[in-house]
Design a protein around this motif. Structure first.
Motif, PDB file in Angstrom:
ATOM      1  N   GLU A  47      47.159  55.090  24.739  1.00  0.00           N
ATOM      2  CA  GLU A  47      48.410  55.402  25.400  1.00  0.00           C
ATOM      3  C   GLU A  47      48.040  55.788  26.821  1.00  0.00           C
ATOM      4  O   GLU A  47      47.123  56.576  27.029  1.00  0.00           O
ATOM      5  CB  GLU A  47      49.094  56.582  24.708  1.00  0.00           C
ATOM      6  CG  GLU A  47      50.320  57.042  25.436  1.00  0.00           C
ATOM      7  CD  GLU A  47      50.886  58.307  24.825  1.00  0.00           C
ATOM      8  OE1 GLU A  47      51.642  58.979  25.533  1.00  0.00           O
ATOM      9  OE2 GLU A  47      50.583  58.626  23.669  1.00  0.00           O
ATOM     10  N   VAL A  50      51.878  55.064  33.184  1.00  0.00           N
ATOM     11  CA  VAL A  50      51.962  54.077  34.250  1.00  0.00           C
ATOM     12  C   VAL A  50      52.620  54.782  35.437  1.00  0.00           C
ATOM     13  O   VAL A  50      53.665  55.414  35.292  1.00  0.00           O
ATOM     14  CB  VAL A  50      52.778  52.849  33.796  1.00  0.00           C
ATOM     15  CG1 VAL A  50      52.888  51.831  34.917  1.00  0.00           C
ATOM     16  CG2 VAL A  50      52.137  52.224  32.555  1.00  0.00           C
ATOM     17  N   SER A  61      55.307  54.719  30.258  1.00  0.00           N
ATOM     18  CA  SER A  61      54.148  54.860  29.376  1.00  0.00           C
ATOM     19  C   SER A  61      53.905  53.519  28.696  1.00  0.00           C
ATOM     20  O   SER A  61      54.855  52.769  28.427  1.00  0.00           O
ATOM     21  CB  SER A  61      54.423  55.931  28.324  1.00  0.00           C
ATOM     22  OG  SER A  61      53.431  55.900  27.321  1.00  0.00           O
ATOM     23  N   THR A  62      52.666  53.245  28.396  1.00  0.00           N
ATOM     24  CA  THR A  62      52.350  51.986  27.723  1.00  0.00           C
ATOM     25  C   THR A  62      52.980  51.911  26.331  1.00  0.00           C
ATOM     26  O   THR A  62      53.136  50.825  25.795  1.00  0.00           O
ATOM     27  CB  THR A  62      50.828  51.778  27.603  1.00  0.00           C
ATOM     28  OG1 THR A  62      50.253  52.901  26.929  1.00  0.00           O
ATOM     29  CG2 THR A  62      50.196  51.597  28.962  1.00  0.00           C
ATOM     30  N   ILE A  65      56.073  49.567  26.502  1.00  0.00           N
ATOM     31  CA  ILE A  65      56.005  48.169  26.926  1.00  0.00           C
ATOM     32  C   ILE A  65      56.494  47.299  25.781  1.00  0.00           C
ATOM     33  O   ILE A  65      56.083  47.479  24.636  1.00  0.00           O
ATOM     34  CB  ILE A  65      54.577  47.769  27.333  1.00  0.00           C
ATOM     35  CG1 ILE A  65      54.152  48.520  28.600  1.00  0.00           C
ATOM     36  CG2 ILE A  65      54.471  46.254  27.540  1.00  0.00           C
ATOM     37  CD1 ILE A  65      52.706  48.284  29.005  1.00  0.00           C
ATOM     38  N   PHE A  82      46.650  48.302  31.761  1.00  0.00           N
ATOM     39  CA  PHE A  82      46.859  49.716  31.469  1.00  0.00           C
ATOM     40  C   PHE A  82      46.310  50.080  30.083  1.00  0.00           C
ATOM     41  O   PHE A  82      46.951  50.766  29.305  1.00  0.00           O
ATOM     42  CB  PHE A  82      48.353  50.081  31.559  1.00  0.00           C
ATOM     43  CG  PHE A  82      49.023  49.606  32.814  1.00  0.00           C
ATOM     44  CD1 PHE A  82      48.571  49.999  34.059  1.00  0.00           C
ATOM     45  CD2 PHE A  82      50.091  48.738  32.746  1.00  0.00           C
ATOM     46  CE1 PHE A  82      49.190  49.559  35.217  1.00  0.00           C
ATOM     47  CE2 PHE A  82      50.718  48.286  33.897  1.00  0.00           C
ATOM     48  CZ  PHE A  82      50.260  48.696  35.134  1.00  0.00           C
ATOM     49  N   LYS A  84      46.079  48.355  27.488  1.00  0.00           N
ATOM     50  CA  LYS A  84      46.838  47.774  26.378  1.00  0.00           C
ATOM     51  C   LYS A  84      46.624  46.267  26.378  1.00  0.00           C
ATOM     52  O   LYS A  84      46.751  45.615  27.402  1.00  0.00           O
ATOM     53  CB  LYS A  84      48.324  48.111  26.530  1.00  0.00           C
ATOM     54  CG  LYS A  84      49.173  47.624  25.376  1.00  0.00           C
ATOM     55  CD  LYS A  84      50.588  48.135  25.478  1.00  0.00           C
ATOM     56  CE  LYS A  84      51.422  47.567  24.374  1.00  0.00           C
ATOM     57  NZ  LYS A  84      51.993  48.558  23.523  1.00  0.00           N
ATOM     58  N   VAL A  87      49.744  42.316  26.861  1.00  0.00           N
ATOM     59  CA  VAL A  87      50.954  42.699  27.600  1.00  0.00           C
ATOM     60  C   VAL A  87      51.557  41.424  28.178  1.00  0.00           C
ATOM     61  O   VAL A  87      50.869  40.653  28.854  1.00  0.00           O
ATOM     62  CB  VAL A  87      50.626  43.697  28.733  1.00  0.00           C
ATOM     63  CG1 VAL A  87      51.853  43.977  29.589  1.00  0.00           C
ATOM     64  CG2 VAL A  87      50.057  44.984  28.163  1.00  0.00           C
ATOM     65  N   GLY A 168      47.740  52.234  36.798  1.00  0.00           N
ATOM     66  CA  GLY A 168      47.467  53.000  35.592  1.00  0.00           C
ATOM     67  C   GLY A 168      46.838  54.345  35.900  1.00  0.00           C
ATOM     68  O   GLY A 168      46.049  54.490  36.831  1.00  0.00           O
TER      69      GLY A 168
END
Length: 182
Positions: A47, A50, A61-62, A65, A82, A84, A87, A168
Motif C-alpha cells: 500500500e 500517491v 492511495s494505491t 486504483i 507506485f 503495485k 496498474v 509515489g
C-alpha cells in the motif's frame, strides 16, 4: 556455503551476502519493508500513498486504483507503478493536441472545480469536471460521476488522475534517506 539474499524490489538488484558475515545481520530499512505484507504464497502486497508532484500532498492511495477502461482511450497498457503491479494506464485526449496518461482511482482528495460537463466524457454515462490538488491547486486530472446515480455496479465517483502529476511516497522517501553505514 550458506548465503542470504536481500532483494531491493524497486531496482530489482539482488545483493548476495555470506550468512556468517557481519553484513548478514544488517536489517535493510528499505522503503517497501514498512508497508509490505506477505501471505503464504510469498506474494507481496504494498500500500503506498500517491502524492501531488507539485507539493507532495497526499492525493490518493494505491488501495483505490481500479482498472476501469475508457472506450475513448487512445491506447492502454499495464505497468508496475507506485509499488503495485498491473496498474492500468490509459492515454486519453481532450482534443487531438493534448494527450494524458491517466490512472483511475475510486477515491482521491483532489478537489473538483467548475461545472459538471456531460459532453465529451471518456466514460459513457458519466459527467466530469476538472480536479486540482487540495493544497497547491495544481491540475491533477478529472472527477467523473454517473449522470444517473441509480446505475448499478458503478462507483459514486471515479478520479482519472494524470500520471505525470503524481509521485509515489516511497520515491520521495528514497530521496531523503541517508546511506546505511556498513
Amino acid at each position: 556455503m550458506n548465503l542470504k539474499c536481500a532483494l531491493f524490489l524497486k531496482f530489482a538488484i539482488i545483493i548476495v551476502i555470506p550468512a556468517n558475515s557481519e553484513l548478514s545481520t544488517i536489517i535493510y530499512d528499505n522503503e517497501f519493508t514498512n508497508q509490505a505484507s506477505q501471505n503464504n504464497d510469498t506474494e507481496i502486497h504494498y500500500e503506498e500513498n500517491v502524492l501531488c508532484r507539485g507539493c507532495g500532498s497526499e492525493v490518493a492511495s494505491t488501495n483505490f486504483i481500479i482498472s476501469k477502461l475508457s472506450p475513448a482511450s487512445l491506447y492502454s497498457f499495464n505497468d508496475t507503478l507506485f509499488s503495485k503491479e498491473s496498474v492500468l494506464v490509459q492515454v486519453v485526449s481532450n482534443d487531438y493536441i493534448f494527450q494524458f496518461p491517466v490512472i483511475v482511482f475510486e477515491q482521491s482528495t483532489c478537489v473538483g472545480i467548475g461545472e459538471w460537463e456531460a459532453d465529451n466524457s471518456w466514460f459513457p454515462g458519466y459527467q466530469w469536471k476538472l480536479c486540482v490538488c487540495p493544497d497547491c491547486a495544481a491540475f491533477l486530472g478529472w472527477i467523473f460521476e454517473p449522470i444517473n446515480p441509480r446505475i448499478r455496479n458503478s462507483p459514486d465517483k471515479i478520479f482519472s488522475l494524470i500520471l505525470t502529476s503524481l509521485i509515489g511516497e516511497s520515491f520521495t522517501d528514497s530521496l531523503a534517506q541517508h546511506p546505511v553505514k556498513l
